[in-house]
Design a protein around this motif. Structure first.
Motif, PDB file in Angstrom:
ATOM      1  N   GLU A  20       0.966  -1.166  -0.074  1.00  0.00           N
ATOM      2  CA  GLU A  20       0.221  -0.122  -0.139  1.00  0.00           C
ATOM      3  C   GLU A  20       0.831   1.295   0.180  1.00  0.00           C
ATOM      4  OE1 GLU A  20      -3.445   0.282  -0.175  1.00  0.00           O
ATOM      5  OE2 GLU A  20      -3.783  -1.671  -0.378  1.00  0.00           O
ATOM      6  N   LEU A  72      -4.820  -3.116  -5.202  1.00  0.00           N
ATOM      7  CA  LEU A  72      -4.127  -1.898  -5.477  1.00  0.00           C
ATOM      8  C   LEU A  72      -4.673  -0.998  -6.456  1.00  0.00           C
ATOM      9  CD1 LEU A  72      -0.440  -3.211  -4.765  1.00  0.00           C
ATOM     10  CD2 LEU A  72      -2.054  -1.748  -3.217  1.00  0.00           C
ATOM     11  N   ARG A  75      -7.794   0.636  -5.474  1.00  0.00           N
ATOM     12  CA  ARG A  75      -7.569   1.606  -4.274  1.00  0.00           C
ATOM     13  C   ARG A  75      -6.642   2.946  -4.878  1.00  0.00           C
ATOM     14  NH1 ARG A  75      -7.493  -3.159  -1.576  1.00  0.00           N
ATOM     15  NH2 ARG A  75      -5.230  -3.103  -1.513  1.00  0.00           N
ATOM     16  N   GLN A 142      -0.834   3.088   7.880  1.00  0.00           N
ATOM     17  CA  GLN A 142      -1.800   3.672   6.724  1.00  0.00           C
ATOM     18  C   GLN A 142      -1.493   5.141   6.302  1.00  0.00           C
ATOM     19  OE1 GLN A 142      -5.624   3.398   8.620  1.00  0.00           O
ATOM     20  NE2 GLN A 142      -5.131   1.589   9.775  1.00  0.00           N
TER      21      GLN A 142
END
Length: 303
Positions: A20, A72, A75, A142
């Protein structure tokens, strides 16, 4: 050849967090994202087992990478994601993959060391031997963690990035331009400031005298601060949009850097390249930061 950000993926929470982070970085830099799944061949008795044979293991690894890539793309629209499956020893495969990448991104459990295929010495060996920048991302990282608090006191991806923190070597005269440039470039990409932390220690034979003579101690501190400002002056000119805060402090360099990492979007440290094939050499400060910094850590190798 298109430049890439390459991620070592093993399906663990920390490697998913790394993927991420790498996707966000690929978007910032306008680069291709490559997920590389290292498939270490199973021992022969296990490979022949009907419930967990070689074909089953390979199918599971391919599914993990394919599904991660799909998520991925959803997002992070606009980035190009590819996958690659390589059989071999993780350390060797990942070090080889790093050669063709702008960045190699790996997952880290932080205080507990490394997890997934990075258990034991493998993860540290990759950091110690790769000659391209390697970023370690802790499990649970995050996007909001890299940003300042919003008016409600909650980290939010809608607010400004936290500053990039650069840890510089005790010896200012041995600084390498690649480490400094990486940090300035990262701050410029994020449109944020750069906090430069330079820790230094007094020689043992001066330490007692320094406590007794504060004026002399202040002179030493001013010399370090002046040397730091001079070392950064050209980079300030090259990156005029980056607001730089310089901190030259006595005491544990690792301790100062770890403290600063709690308010950072990214921590940048250097590692001197040693081409001896044996042993793991990252330096005590880099080693401490890798294990204790809560923010992602970029290790930039240099001669």
């Amino acid at each position: 050849m298109t430049s890439t950000i390459t991620v070592g993926l093993d399906g663990s929470p920390e490697s998913r967090a790394a993927a991420e982070w790498a996707a966000r970085e690929a978007k910032l830099r306008g680069l291709l994202l490559k997920l590389i799944h290292v498939w270490e061949p199973l021992p022969e008795p296990v490979a022949q087992a009907p419930l967990f044979g070689a074909e089953t293991h390979q199918h599971w690894t391919e599914t993990t990478a394919r599904e991660t890539a799909k998520g991925l793309r959803l997002r992070h629209p606009g980035i190009e994601v590819t996958t690659e499956h390589v059989a071999g020893r993780p350390r060797e495969v990942l070090c080889e993959a790093a050669k063709a990448a702008e960045l190699l991104v790996l997952g880290s459990r932080g205080l507990s060391g490394f997890g997934g295929f990075l258990v034991g010495s493998v993860g540290m060996a990759v950091v110690a031997h790769a000659e391209r920048p390697v970023v370690l991302v802790r499990a649970g990282e995050q996007a909001a963690d890299e940003h300042e608090m919003d008016p409600a006191g909650i980290p939010s991806a809608a607010t400004r990035y936290r500053p990039v923190v650069l840890g510089l070597d005790i010896d200012i005269d041995s600084l390498d331009a690649s480490v400094i440039e990486f940090a300035f470039d990262a701050a410029a990409l994020r449109d944020t400031g750069l906090r430069v932390v330079h820790g230094w220690n007094l020689p043992p034979y001066y330490a007692y005298g320094a406590t007794a003579d504060l004026e002399w101690y202040d002179q030493v501190a001013r010399r370090h601060a002046s040397a730091l400002a001079e070392a950064l002056s050209l980079w300030r000119q090259k990156y005029p949009s980056v607001e730089v805060v310089e901190e030259s402090r006595s005491g544990s360099p690792a301790g100062h850097l770890i403290d600063a990492s709690h308010g950072a979007s990214l921590v940048v440290v250097g590692r001197r390249i040693r081409r001896h094939p044996f042993g793991v050499h990252v330096g005590p400060v880099t080693h401490a930061v890798l294990h204790h910094a809560p923010a992602p850590v970029a290790v930039v190798a240099h001669d």
